[in-house]
Design an enzyme around this catalytic site. Structure first.
Site, PDB file in Angstrom:
ATOM      1  N   GLY A  46      56.212 -22.654  14.931  1.00  0.00           N
ATOM      2  CA  GLY A  46      57.596 -22.201  14.932  1.00  0.00           C
ATOM      3  C   GLY A  46      57.753 -20.981  15.821  1.00  0.00           C
ATOM      4  N   GLN A  51      61.306 -13.694  19.642  1.00  0.00           N
ATOM      5  CA  GLN A  51      59.871 -13.540  19.913  1.00  0.00           C
ATOM      6  C   GLN A  51      59.551 -13.685  21.406  1.00  0.00           C
ATOM      7  OE1 GLN A  51      58.789 -16.342  16.497  1.00  0.00           O
ATOM      8  NE2 GLN A  51      57.033 -14.965  16.565  1.00  0.00           N
ATOM      9  N   CYS A 114      52.004 -15.511  12.104  1.00  0.00           N
ATOM     10  CA  CYS A 114      53.137 -15.360  13.020  1.00  0.00           C
ATOM     11  C   CYS A 114      52.595 -15.035  14.407  1.00  0.00           C
ATOM     12  CB  CYS A 114      54.032 -14.219  12.531  1.00  0.00           C
ATOM     13  SG  CYS A 114      55.462 -13.926  13.584  1.00  0.00           S
ATOM     14  N   LEU A 115      53.137 -15.679  15.426  1.00  0.00           N
ATOM     15  CA  LEU A 115      52.657 -15.446  16.784  1.00  0.00           C
ATOM     16  C   LEU A 115      52.894 -14.001  17.230  1.00  0.00           C
ATOM     17  CD1 LEU A 115      53.773 -18.796  18.457  1.00  0.00           C
ATOM     18  CD2 LEU A 115      51.468 -18.133  17.747  1.00  0.00           C
ATOM     19  N   HIS A 156      60.865 -18.547   7.360  1.00  0.00           N
ATOM     20  CA  HIS A 156      60.107 -17.538   8.114  1.00  0.00           C
ATOM     21  C   HIS A 156      60.802 -17.266   9.459  1.00  0.00           C
ATOM     22  CE1 HIS A 156      56.144 -15.997   9.945  1.00  0.00           C
ATOM     23  NE2 HIS A 156      56.942 -16.156  10.991  1.00  0.00           N
ATOM     24  N   GLU A 157      61.165 -18.346  10.154  1.00  0.00           N
ATOM     25  CA  GLU A 157      61.797 -18.175  11.471  1.00  0.00           C
ATOM     26  C   GLU A 157      63.178 -17.533  11.335  1.00  0.00           C
ATOM     27  OE1 GLU A 157      59.890 -18.404  13.864  1.00  0.00           O
ATOM     28  OE2 GLU A 157      58.334 -19.560  12.862  1.00  0.00           O
ATOM     29  N   HIS A 160      63.217 -13.842  11.286  1.00  0.00           N
ATOM     30  CA  HIS A 160      63.135 -13.197  12.604  1.00  0.00           C
ATOM     31  C   HIS A 160      64.526 -12.861  13.143  1.00  0.00           C
ATOM     32  CE1 HIS A 160      58.897 -13.260  13.695  1.00  0.00           C
ATOM     33  NE2 HIS A 160      58.782 -14.523  13.321  1.00  0.00           N
TER      34      HIS A 160
HETATM   35 NI    NI Z   1      56.941 -15.456  12.978  1.00  0.00          NI
END
Ligand code: NI
Length: 189
Positions: A46, A51, A114-115, A156-157, A160
């Site tokens: 995701g 991001q 998370c990236l 989660h996304e 952000h």
């Molecule tokens: Ni994330």
């Protein structure tokens, strides 16, 4: 398409509140295509637009489940022993201006990563089932009941978009431990 740079903590842009998408044009299509390419290359399941430094309410998700119909592929990553991998199935999903309706009172716990917080994983509790409403790439409103890993990933996304990271759901002590670990890993790299 192009791979964009993924920003990582403590980049202050990750705390930005993303704005609604009003125009569904080629620029948006390019952003989404780039986000998929960036996510697959990372690799991750995701990615939120912020991001890659774009403060717009755009998410891409692909849980990439194993494809049961595909032939197993020989793994070439390690020379020491031979083994096969089941190829994954691409299941790309785009969520623009997403909203959550009717979160369940029942919670699920997943070990999240998370990236933008590389190498750190921690259990986070979130509503197990939600109804989600969003717009697709054409601006058409979609609604769907979602559960399992997709429900967790979508929440989660969506965090952000409000400038919230999964580590913000941890106790202060656990968050500090996670940040220390990340600092150590960065120093070692
Ligand atoms: Ni994330």
């Amino acid at each position: 398409m192009a791979i964009r740079e993924i920003i990582e903590i403590p980049d202050p842009r990750l705390k930005a509140i993303s704005t609604r998408v009003e125009v569904f044009d080629d620029e948006l299509r390019t952003l989404v295509a780039d986000m998929f390419e960036t996510m697959y290359a990372a690799p991750g399941i995701g990615l939120a637009a912020i991001q890659v430094g774009v403060p717009q309410r755009v998410l891409v998700i692909d849980l990439q489940p194993d494809d049961p119909d595909a032939e197993p592929e020989e793994c070439t990553a390690h020379g020491d022993h031979k083994h096969t991998h089941q190829p994954v199935k691409r299941t790309p999903r785009v969520f623009i201006n997403p909203e959550i309706l009717d979160p369940s009172e029942e919670f699920n716990v997943y070990s999240e990563g998370c990236l933008s917080v590389p190498e750190i994983y921690a259990d986070v509790e979130r509503p197990a089932r939600i109804r989600a409403r969003w717009q697709d790439l054409d601006g058409t409103v979609q609604e769907e009941a979602i559960d399992g890993l997709l429900a967790t990933c979508l929440q989660h996304e969506m965090d952000h978009l409000e400038g919230i990271l999964f580590i913000d759901h941890l106790s202060r002590l656990k968050r500090q431990m996670a940040l220390k670990k990340l600092e150590k890993l960065r120093k070692a790299a």
